[in-house]
Design an enzyme around this catalytic site. Sequence first.
Site, mmCIF file in Angstrom:
data_model
loop_
_atom_site.group_PDB
_atom_site.id
_atom_site.type_symbol
_atom_site.label_atom_id
_atom_site.label_comp_id
_atom_site.label_asym_id
_atom_site.label_seq_id
_atom_site.Cartn_x
_atom_site.Cartn_y
_atom_site.Cartn_z
ATOM 1 C CG ASP B 61 44.173 40.066 35.584
ATOM 2 O OD1 ASP B 61 45.281 40.603 35.437
ATOM 3 O OD2 ASP B 61 43.850 38.983 35.067
ATOM 4 C CB THR B 95 46.241 46.786 32.821
ATOM 5 O OG1 THR B 95 45.584 45.814 33.599
ATOM 6 C CG2 THR B 95 45.326 47.934 32.558
ATOM 7 C CG ASP B 387 48.190 38.881 37.829
ATOM 8 O OD1 ASP B 387 47.871 37.874 37.172
ATOM 9 O OD2 ASP B 387 47.695 40.000 37.666
#
Lengths: 535, 527
Positions: B61, B95, B387
């Site tokens: 992550d 990211t 997430d």
Amino acid sequence: MALAFDEFGRPFIILREQDQKTRLRGIDAQKANIAAGKAVARILRSSLGPKGMDKMLQGPDGDVTISNDGATILEQMDVDNQIAKLMVELSRSQDYEIGDGTTGVVVMAGALLEQAERQLDRGIHPIRIAEGYEMASRVAVEHLERIAQKFEFDVDNYEPLVQTCMTTLSSKIVNRCKRSLAEIAVKAVLAVADLERRDVNLDLIKVEGKVGGKLEDTELIYGILVDKDMSHPQMPKQIEDAHIAILTCPFEPPKPKTKHKVDIDTVEKFETLRKQEQQYFDEMVQKCKDVGATLVICQWGFDDEANHLLMHRNLPAVRWVGGVELELIAIATGGRIVPRFQELTPEKLGKAGMVREKSFGTTKERMLYIEHCANSKAVTIFIRGGNKMMIEETKRSIHDALCVARNLIRNNSIVYGGGAAEITCSLAVDAAADKYPGVEQYAIRAFAEALDSVPMALAENSGLQPIETLSAVKSQQIKENIPFYGIDCNDVGTNDMREQNVFETLIGKQQQILLATQVVKMILKIDDVISNSEY
Amino acid sequence: MPIDKIFKDDASEEKGERARMASFIGAMAVADLVKSTLGPKGMDKILQSTGRGHSVTVTNDGATILKSLHIDNPAAKVLVDISKVQDDEVGDGTTSVVVLAGELLREAEKLVTSKIHPMTIIAGYRMAAECARDALLKRVIDNKENAEKFRSDLMKIAMTTLCSKILSQDKEHFAEMAVDAVFRLKGSTNLEAIQIIKKPGGSLRDSFLDEGFILDKKIGIGQPKRIENAKILVANTAMDTDKVKIYGARVRVDSMTKVAQIEGAEKEKMKDKVNKILAHGINCFVNRQLIYNFPEELFADAGVLAIEHADFEGIERLGLVTGGEIASTFDNPESVKLGHCKLIEEIMIGEDKLIHFSGVEMGQACSIVLRGASHHVLDEAERSLHDALCVLSQTVNDSRVLLGGGWPEMVMAKEVDELARKTAGKKSHAIEAFSRALVAIPTTIADNAGLDSAELVAQLRAEHHTEGCNAGIDVISGAVGDMEERGIYEAFKVKQAVLLSATEAAEMILRVDEIITCAPRRREDRM
């Protein structure tokens, strides 16, 4: 080091521990001071104007600030030199007084110092230079007064105000949505402005920021935004027609401030105290309920039991609200801040049409909106943005825009921006110089020259040929005798600042010239610098 | 002539090109650091903390990686910050946002070296970002009306998000779980209501979403282990010694007998309280604070299940689930809302005993029990699931979805390219550069999967020149494929946030022409 001798030839000690101090005297001191002042101005020079660059500042704790605002940059820079500190002070006082033009004032002062250095090399005495500057600044300020125009607007037609704020915002990073931000700023100022007295209390405008969302989501709230949530998770999240009790006393067991001692030595006393305690909580809540409050906003904390009682009696409450916010809430809702439960009366309650809690993003952050207040004289600007630095910078930009709008309401004279005001002043000062006999004449000319450096820096930062552009604009101003021509920073294709809608306030400009002159005078008058060398 | 130094001793100042170079390099270094974790075949990083114990985190992550880094470069800090905000706002794409910002800066650096002014680049980037967003808006799919389709959209989004994480083996299982959990929230985005319990042991596949609610507590000794048709009082009150708080009173006595009396009175008070609580007609009492032995005994005598020391969130969730209110006073039993559930029982997961509430009324909260081989696996699984939950809960509110697998980037790149051709002036170079930066994302995805990125991206670009194309990179088969058929979807909100905050950050760094670092604060006095 200067030494004095008494009649026996022994040296006097004038300064204590004088071998540990460094000392600069005379022309050297002035030169060193000027160099330091110039160095500070040089840092800011590239931030001037709509195409100015930003500075990245890393604070002592590693926090990063990115800014374009002169005052902020200087404040965060943590300078060590005394003269540099004066420049910081200068920009700060412009910030306090006017709120805008903090970069311009430092650049101006830097240019004045640079010119002074040249005059010093010619052998003109610093005091004469300072006096010449003083005269020149008077000429410039009077000239500005003459060319200033009245700026017509009223509450319904605020478009001109928006245009001015847009000029301010266009030099900031937020210029992507300068239109909407300028509108927000103007609406906010108009909402709190006292048009009769021509006064605006900027304290009534709260600027609140929250990371996340995008800049376009920035909004103006006719009411107050509090970064708090309801004290009990199960209280209603939305209250219509709220009657708000604003308290500065805690929902906690009372502790008299005077010294006291209650000793429990018998079972009976224990019992009575216990009963009293329960009753006390009950009474507190009951009092709030009795006066008809439907929302309690409290500066202090709640006891668990009191919290539940509030919840139980269906009386939503907010705790730990800061003092400033409390005042704003009181102003907005027309309520009174009540310091004791006994003094609660229905008249002291504030009224708001709608109070709601809103949550953001994926975290459990919530904020409380208090809207449709009885007295909409307090507003909140709520800024959203991609990251923390963006929010901080937006806050500063909005502050500048608010100040500009306020200054216009106070005094609606304007001069034209984009360097136009400086160029016309430079022309006027140059013309006036010839009338002064004596050495001051040179200093006055130098002042005119220094005034040119602001448009010069503007042109430079916009990627134009500085000398070429400046001389073209100058000749145009003389030829047509119109003081509205400035530097075309945004490549629009015209030099007429009226057409481009680039104005600045008259007081702002005047203040810039006056403040810069004052500081330069002060620096010029110093001829001896005594400082502790390495400690 | 000596120019005095203006700053303090340890402060430093970097100007012009040097400053720009320093910030470009810092930002790009951070982007390159997380670059290899992008996409379904991205690799993980091991982070070892410097604190005591040197605890180890294995993660994929972006936000977690960046958060744990100690960075000194101010520009790099900006990137860390946007990744953090992305995490808070939408939860996923942490990211991508850093990689995109890094690529934008890399392209900008090239332009700056070819003598284009940063302000021109910024103007171009802005136009390009606007155009890219419009391109996405034109192609969004919105299935809000069709509940069944919407659910399948959510499933696909969840699977797309999860496939780049450790859970990719069982992504269907977890996607199902996440979608179910989010639907129970009924549109709220408060993920606090979803409790994730981690229990080492078993395999990831054994994880499950519990219908009811699980509280990680034990039942007191001698109290019933199983209650049917439970009436629950959720409370936040002191059940140890109930002090007299009024007037700062204190106990002062002068003989032993009086001590005993007072103690008796105290006990009496506690008993009173317990009786009041019992008067609510409950058979389960959950308190946030400790329950001492004496009241616990009283509860046991009355056959009431007493659970102590449920943390604050546990209490709130329990309130949400059972529909009871959190009480602190007990004088009006008739008006306190009690919580209800069909069955409370003690269950065993692995070796631990937990309390399970099933058949609850409101069901706004729920529990997910994660099982896995080790703590590291569980932690990473939790982050991945978080997430997915974030993205889903945001999608429930903003139901627009897009295809994934590099499709949105290619669509944007194409539109931006066309804009570049139409724009006159130096800005068009910047716009072109923007499109190149966008293409870098599918390139990175392909690279990370060990595929021939140049070939694939070229193919993809060709495909995209036909209108209404659904082509993207299919990492599994290693070729260009139809994303709609493969069921690879992403949430529009995530993509939009990535695009806007990356552009904003790049713009911010580009505008800087001077870096001033203050002297670090001295810390001697704290030693």
